[in-house]
Design a protein around this motif. Sequence first.
Motif, PDB file in Angstrom:
ATOM      1  N   SER A 206       0.866  -1.158   0.000  1.00  0.00           N
ATOM      2  CA  SER A 206       0.000   0.000   0.000  1.00  0.00           C
ATOM      3  C   SER A 206       0.917   1.226   0.000  1.00  0.00           C
ATOM      4  O   SER A 206       2.102   1.108  -0.352  1.00  0.00           O
ATOM      5  CB  SER A 206      -0.934  -0.011   1.215  1.00  0.00           C
ATOM      6  OG  SER A 206      -1.860   1.052   1.092  1.00  0.00           O
ATOM      7  N   SER A 207       0.410   2.381   0.372  1.00  0.00           N
ATOM      8  CA  SER A 207       1.199   3.606   0.189  1.00  0.00           C
ATOM      9  C   SER A 207       0.649   4.726   1.058  1.00  0.00           C
ATOM     10  O   SER A 207      -0.507   4.665   1.517  1.00  0.00           O
ATOM     11  CB  SER A 207       1.092   4.006  -1.292  1.00  0.00           C
ATOM     12  OG  SER A 207       1.296   5.379  -1.485  1.00  0.00           O
ATOM     13  N   ILE A 208       1.464   5.776   1.239  1.00  0.00           N
ATOM     14  CA  ILE A 208       0.958   6.987   1.901  1.00  0.00           C
ATOM     15  C   ILE A 208      -0.211   7.559   1.086  1.00  0.00           C
ATOM     16  O   ILE A 208      -0.993   8.333   1.596  1.00  0.00           O
ATOM     17  CB  ILE A 208       2.052   8.062   2.076  1.00  0.00           C
ATOM     18  CG1 ILE A 208       2.825   8.325   0.775  1.00  0.00           C
ATOM     19  CG2 ILE A 208       3.004   7.665   3.181  1.00  0.00           C
ATOM     20  CD1 ILE A 208       3.791   9.510   0.854  1.00  0.00           C
ATOM     21  N   GLY A 209      -0.320   7.129  -0.191  1.00  0.00           N
ATOM     22  CA  GLY A 209      -1.437   7.557  -1.034  1.00  0.00           C
ATOM     23  C   GLY A 209      -2.784   7.029  -0.570  1.00  0.00           C
ATOM     24  O   GLY A 209      -3.821   7.456  -1.059  1.00  0.00           O
TER      25      GLY A 209
ATOM     26  N   LYS B  64      -5.537   1.882  -3.438  1.00  0.00           N
ATOM     27  CA  LYS B  64      -4.713   1.409  -2.311  1.00  0.00           C
ATOM     28  C   LYS B  64      -5.583   1.047  -1.101  1.00  0.00           C
ATOM     29  O   LYS B  64      -5.335   0.047  -0.429  1.00  0.00           O
ATOM     30  CB  LYS B  64      -3.659   2.457  -1.928  1.00  0.00           C
ATOM     31  CG  LYS B  64      -2.521   2.584  -2.944  1.00  0.00           C
ATOM     32  CD  LYS B  64      -1.789   1.260  -3.149  1.00  0.00           C
ATOM     33  CE  LYS B  64      -0.625   1.377  -4.099  1.00  0.00           C
ATOM     34  NZ  LYS B  64      -0.072   0.072  -4.499  1.00  0.00           N
ATOM     35  N   VAL B  65      -6.621   1.854  -0.820  1.00  0.00           N
ATOM     36  CA  VAL B  65      -7.515   1.512   0.303  1.00  0.00           C
ATOM     37  C   VAL B  65      -8.247   0.207  -0.022  1.00  0.00           C
ATOM     38  O   VAL B  65      -8.380  -0.678   0.825  1.00  0.00           O
ATOM     39  CB  VAL B  65      -8.529   2.643   0.592  1.00  0.00           C
ATOM     40  CG1 VAL B  65      -9.510   2.221   1.680  1.00  0.00           C
ATOM     41  CG2 VAL B  65      -7.807   3.901   1.036  1.00  0.00           C
TER      42      VAL B  65
ATOM     43  N   THR C 164      -7.178  -2.143  -1.895  1.00  0.00           N
ATOM     44  CA  THR C 164      -6.161  -3.188  -1.735  1.00  0.00           C
ATOM     45  C   THR C 164      -6.074  -3.617  -0.275  1.00  0.00           C
ATOM     46  O   THR C 164      -6.063  -4.809   0.045  1.00  0.00           O
ATOM     47  CB  THR C 164      -4.773  -2.639  -2.168  1.00  0.00           C
ATOM     48  OG1 THR C 164      -4.811  -2.363  -3.553  1.00  0.00           O
ATOM     49  CG2 THR C 164      -3.661  -3.625  -1.894  1.00  0.00           C
ATOM     50  N   GLU C 165      -6.042  -2.627   0.615  1.00  0.00           N
ATOM     51  CA  GLU C 165      -5.924  -2.951   2.043  1.00  0.00           C
ATOM     52  C   GLU C 165      -7.153  -3.732   2.523  1.00  0.00           C
ATOM     53  O   GLU C 165      -7.042  -4.667   3.305  1.00  0.00           O
ATOM     54  CB  GLU C 165      -5.760  -1.671   2.867  1.00  0.00           C
ATOM     55  CG  GLU C 165      -4.434  -0.962   2.591  1.00  0.00           C
ATOM     56  CD  GLU C 165      -4.143   0.173   3.569  1.00  0.00           C
ATOM     57  OE1 GLU C 165      -4.802   0.242   4.622  1.00  0.00           O
ATOM     58  OE2 GLU C 165      -3.244   0.985   3.271  1.00  0.00           O
ATOM     59  N   LEU C 166      -8.339  -3.323   2.021  1.00  0.00           N
ATOM     60  CA  LEU C 166      -9.566  -3.981   2.470  1.00  0.00           C
ATOM     61  C   LEU C 166      -9.719  -5.381   1.883  1.00  0.00           C
ATOM     62  O   LEU C 166     -10.271  -6.277   2.515  1.00  0.00           O
ATOM     63  CB  LEU C 166     -10.785  -3.136   2.076  1.00  0.00           C
ATOM     64  CG  LEU C 166     -10.915  -1.793   2.797  1.00  0.00           C
ATOM     65  CD1 LEU C 166     -12.058  -0.985   2.183  1.00  0.00           C
ATOM     66  CD2 LEU C 166     -11.170  -1.997   4.280  1.00  0.00           C
ATOM     67  N   LEU C 167      -9.231  -5.551   0.652  1.00  0.00           N
ATOM     68  CA  LEU C 167      -9.411  -6.819  -0.051  1.00  0.00           C
ATOM     69  C   LEU C 167      -8.601  -7.956   0.558  1.00  0.00           C
ATOM     70  O   LEU C 167      -8.912  -9.111   0.346  1.00  0.00           O
ATOM     71  CB  LEU C 167      -8.916  -6.661  -1.490  1.00  0.00           C
ATOM     72  CG  LEU C 167      -9.921  -6.661  -2.621  1.00  0.00           C
ATOM     73  CD1 LEU C 167      -9.190  -6.629  -3.953  1.00  0.00           C
ATOM     74  CD2 LEU C 167     -10.829  -7.875  -2.571  1.00  0.00           C
TER      75      LEU C 167
END
Length: 309
Positions: free
Chosen positions: A117-120, A147-148, A150-153
């Motif tokens: 993920s990223s600071i984005g 990216k969010v 991605t984190e949730l998936l």
Amino acid sequence: MEHILIIGATGQIGSELTMELRKRYGNTNVVAGYIPGAEPKGELKESGPSAIADVTDAQAVASVVKEYHIDTIYNLAALLSVVAESKPKLAWKIGIDGLWNVLEVAREYGCAVFTPSSIGSFGEATPHVKTPQDTIQRPRTMYGVTKVTTELLSDYYYTRFPGIISNVTPPGGGTTDYAVDIFYSAVKGEKFVCPLKPGTYMDMMYMPDALNAAISLMEAIPTRLKHRNAFNIAAMSFDPEEICREIKKHVPDFEMVYEIDPLKQSIADSWPDSLDDSCAREEWDWKPQYDLESMTVDMLEKLRAKLNK
Ligand code: AKB
């Protein structure tokens, strides 16, 4: 980790991560996955196996995983923040449909997955200073939305990377890329045109620390991890004035002027100034080696050698 596939092995992080993993796990055990048109070259090509692994083609990824008995996948395929704003559909296709394919293949073949993920993934409403590990994530950029998602998936482990600075493969289309470009201008004796205003602070990290973070997290002892979402990791935070001052210590004639890019500025303004990475430090002993001073010395030395200056 015995047999590893890197998806996006010829990109900014992938090219160096592949070589580092080959050093640690053996050349033949690390497969460099690439897309047609971005074939591995030189040492990356010669030192170990490579295969086409396009995240948008689940079958192709599955056949590489099967052929090489892969148990760990590093998925680095993504469009960076500025490019993603102009190609939102492609950013989703690569970032989310692609990740879905990787997760499905990983489920079928029992692989562990790392995907950054990223600071984005943060936005305007996120506290910008010492951004906590668990906090509000409502980005307005397409990059941030992917990216969010991605984190949730994913229930797998990953980190929120800051801007990565490297002297090997240049990045392309990111908001933090100015902090790489500035070194090339300094070494070439050129004036640097900075696209971001003074006072624009963002977290950055030197590539050796980013590689260590990605590998250490995959090697972490699962029972020590309290967080299952992406870990904040940090090494340094600076604005254009501070990096310019640091470079000037070694290149006294170096000059920087400002020509603000409104898109890059608005993305940078929505991102944190600095992350609180205490959870990563506590749970898997994260500790960066480089700060702005030591990174600047190393970047200038390596780039001078590379560009024969
Ligand atoms: C970008 O600037 O887009 C990337 C990032 C911080 O994720 N380097």
